[in-house]
Design a protein around this motif. Structure first.
Motif, PDB file in Angstrom:
ATOM      1  N   ASP A  84      81.637 -14.574  41.230  1.00 45.92           N
ATOM      2  CA  ASP A  84      81.099 -15.156  42.588  1.00 45.92           C
ATOM      3  C   ASP A  84      80.459 -16.519  41.692  1.00 45.92           C
ATOM      4  O   ASP A  84      79.441 -16.460  41.292  1.00 45.92           O
ATOM      5  N   ILE A  85      81.103 -17.551  41.827  1.00 44.99           N
ATOM      6  CA  ILE A  85      80.811 -18.815  41.085  1.00 44.99           C
ATOM      7  C   ILE A  85      79.325 -19.419  41.829  1.00 44.99           C
ATOM      8  O   ILE A  85      78.722 -19.828  40.964  1.00 44.99           O
ATOM      9  N   GLN A  86      79.447 -19.437  43.091  1.00 44.80           N
ATOM     10  CA  GLN A  86      78.397 -19.910  43.678  1.00 44.80           C
ATOM     11  C   GLN A  86      77.121 -19.220  43.063  1.00 44.80           C
ATOM     12  O   GLN A  86      76.012 -19.779  42.841  1.00 44.80           O
ATOM     13  N   ALA A  87      77.029 -18.001  43.058  1.00 45.20           N
ATOM     14  CA  ALA A  87      76.175 -17.163  42.557  1.00 45.20           C
ATOM     15  C   ALA A  87      75.749 -17.447  41.165  1.00 45.20           C
ATOM     16  O   ALA A  87      74.373 -17.472  40.640  1.00 45.20           O
ATOM     17  N   GLU A  88      76.660 -17.624  40.520  1.00 44.33           N
ATOM     18  CA  GLU A  88      76.402 -17.876  39.137  1.00 44.33           C
ATOM     19  C   GLU A  88      75.747 -19.190  38.809  1.00 44.33           C
ATOM     20  O   GLU A  88      74.885 -19.703  38.117  1.00 44.33           O
ATOM     21  N   MET A  89      76.303 -20.185  39.631  1.00 47.08           N
ATOM     22  CA  MET A  89      75.734 -21.425  39.779  1.00 47.08           C
ATOM     23  C   MET A  89      74.166 -21.631  40.034  1.00 47.08           C
ATOM     24  O   MET A  89      73.385 -22.170  39.288  1.00 47.08           O
ATOM     25  N   GLU A  90      73.755 -20.684  41.078  1.00 53.42           N
ATOM     26  CA  GLU A  90      72.186 -20.528  41.403  1.00 53.42           C
ATOM     27  C   GLU A  90      71.516 -20.086  40.002  1.00 53.42           C
ATOM     28  O   GLU A  90      70.450 -20.425  39.875  1.00 53.42           O
ATOM     29  N   ARG A  91      72.080 -18.822  39.362  1.00 53.41           N
ATOM     30  CA  ARG A  91      71.513 -18.387  38.615  1.00 53.41           C
ATOM     31  C   ARG A  91      71.216 -19.103  37.324  1.00 53.41           C
ATOM     32  O   ARG A  91      70.222 -19.147  36.758  1.00 53.41           O
ATOM     33  N   LEU A  92      72.322 -20.087  36.761  1.00 49.91           N
ATOM     34  CA  LEU A  92      72.134 -20.851  35.723  1.00 49.91           C
ATOM     35  C   LEU A  92      71.185 -21.972  36.180  1.00 49.91           C
ATOM     36  O   LEU A  92      70.408 -22.531  35.378  1.00 49.91           O
ATOM     37  N   LYS A  93      71.138 -22.377  37.318  1.00 49.67           N
ATOM     38  CA  LYS A  93      70.162 -23.249  37.707  1.00 49.67           C
ATOM     39  C   LYS A  93      68.764 -22.980  37.525  1.00 49.67           C
ATOM     40  O   LYS A  93      67.967 -23.719  37.027  1.00 49.67           O
ATOM     41  N   ALA A  94      68.827 -21.775  37.962  1.00 51.09           N
ATOM     42  CA  ALA A  94      67.001 -21.118  37.956  1.00 51.09           C
ATOM     43  C   ALA A  94      66.947 -20.905  36.630  1.00 51.09           C
ATOM     44  O   ALA A  94      65.625 -20.804  36.103  1.00 51.09           O
ATOM     45  N   GLU A  95      67.655 -20.642  35.566  1.00 47.60           N
ATOM     46  CA  GLU A  95      67.667 -20.704  34.209  1.00 47.60           C
ATOM     47  C   GLU A  95      67.286 -21.895  33.526  1.00 47.60           C
ATOM     48  O   GLU A  95      67.143 -21.770  32.170  1.00 47.60           O
ATOM     49  N   GLY A  96      67.627 -22.966  34.368  1.00 44.04           N
ATOM     50  CA  GLY A  96      67.151 -24.411  33.743  1.00 44.04           C
ATOM     51  C   GLY A  96      68.280 -25.180  33.085  1.00 44.04           C
ATOM     52  O   GLY A  96      68.363 -25.974  32.559  1.00 44.04           O
ATOM     53  N   PHE A  97      69.469 -24.340  33.277  1.00 45.98           N
ATOM     54  CA  PHE A  97      70.862 -25.504  33.085  1.00 45.98           C
ATOM     55  C   PHE A  97      71.215 -26.265  33.865  1.00 45.98           C
ATOM     56  O   PHE A  97      70.756 -26.322  35.237  1.00 45.98           O
ATOM     57  N   ARG A  98      71.725 -27.365  33.398  1.00 46.96           N
ATOM     58  CA  ARG A  98      72.060 -28.436  34.096  1.00 46.96           C
ATOM     59  C   ARG A  98      73.673 -28.552  34.589  1.00 46.96           C
ATOM     60  O   ARG A  98      74.596 -28.524  33.649  1.00 46.96           O
ATOM     61  N   LEU A  99      73.859 -28.298  35.817  1.00 50.44           N
ATOM     62  CA  LEU A  99      75.181 -28.249  36.245  1.00 50.44           C
ATOM     63  C   LEU A  99      75.866 -29.919  36.548  1.00 50.44           C
ATOM     64  O   LEU A  99      75.203 -30.675  36.819  1.00 50.44           O
ATOM     65  N   LEU A 100      76.938 -29.918  35.981  1.00 45.20           N
ATOM     66  CA  LEU A 100      77.599 -31.157  36.266  1.00 45.20           C
ATOM     67  C   LEU A 100      78.134 -31.601  37.799  1.00 45.20           C
ATOM     68  O   LEU A 100      78.455 -32.646  38.243  1.00 45.20           O
ATOM     69  N   ASN A 101      78.427 -30.479  38.408  1.00 47.04           N
ATOM     70  CA  ASN A 101      78.720 -30.637  39.779  1.00 47.04           C
ATOM     71  C   ASN A 101      78.194 -29.396  40.707  1.00 47.04           C
ATOM     72  O   ASN A 101      77.733 -28.396  40.408  1.00 47.04           O
ATOM     73  N   GLU A 102      77.406 -30.094  41.956  1.00 51.74           N
ATOM     74  CA  GLU A 102      76.532 -29.238  42.480  1.00 51.74           C
ATOM     75  C   GLU A 102      77.300 -28.444  43.507  1.00 51.74           C
ATOM     76  O   GLU A 102      76.562 -27.324  43.934  1.00 51.74           O
ATOM     77  N   THR A 103      78.665 -28.415  43.607  1.00 50.87           N
ATOM     78  CA  THR A 103      79.392 -27.372  44.475  1.00 50.87           C
ATOM     79  C   THR A 103      80.679 -27.125  43.669  1.00 50.87           C
ATOM     80  O   THR A 103      81.300 -27.905  42.823  1.00 50.87           O
ATOM     81  N   PRO A 104      80.989 -25.938  43.812  1.00 49.18           N
ATOM     82  CA  PRO A 104      82.462 -25.667  43.151  1.00 49.18           C
ATOM     83  C   PRO A 104      83.691 -26.822  43.259  1.00 49.18           C
ATOM     84  O   PRO A 104      83.746 -27.216  44.626  1.00 49.18           O
TER      85      PRO A 104
END
Ligand code: ZN
Length: 134
Positions: A84-104
């Motif tokens: 579940d990419i959306q869930a992983e993105m949320e999880r990593l963001k909460a862990e302080g990782f910087r995502l290069l795109n906000e939506t898949p």
């Protein structure tokens, strides 16, 4: 995260590298695909449960062109298969990782993808990918 889905390798010349990796791995790529939005031409080799993705820049502004300019050919990213990419993105963001795109976004090989900035991941560009359902 389920497994390492593929390793992405930046190359100058896809045809030449296809030959090199065909010899190395003892098999041909199973697919070649251009992703215009990312400025890349790709090919994929299957190795057991994982894959090798070769990436050639398709224009001079491509992130791959910039990567090769700075660091030469070589390993460009590690991609993890996620359910579940959306869930992983949320999880990593909460862990302080910087995502290069906000939506898949749509990546090569029928995937939804999101990249994690290497500066927040110990110098390694991380790709999350989820198989798209048709
Ligand atoms: Zn990739």
């Amino acid at each position: 995260m389920k497994k390492i889905e593929h390793l992405g390798i930046a190359v100058r010349d896809l045809e030449q590298s296809n030959d090199l990796y065909s010899k190395l791995l003892g098999k041909k790529p199973y697919k070649e695909e251009s992703v215009e939005s990312e400025g890349v031409k790709t090919s994929f080799f299957k190795i057991g449960a994982s894959k090798i993705e070769l990436l050639e820049a398709s224009n001079p502004d491509s992130p791959i062109a910039k990567f090769i300019e700075k660091r030469g050919e070589g390993i460009h990213h590690i991609a993890f298969d996620v359910k579940d990419i959306q869930a992983e993105m949320e999880r990593l963001k909460a862990e302080g990782f910087r995502l290069l795109n906000e939506t898949p976004k749509r990546g090569a090989d029928n995937k939804l993808v999101c990249f994690v900035h290497p500066k927040s991941a110990g110098g390694v560009l991380i790709e999350l990918c989820q198989e798209r359902e048709e």
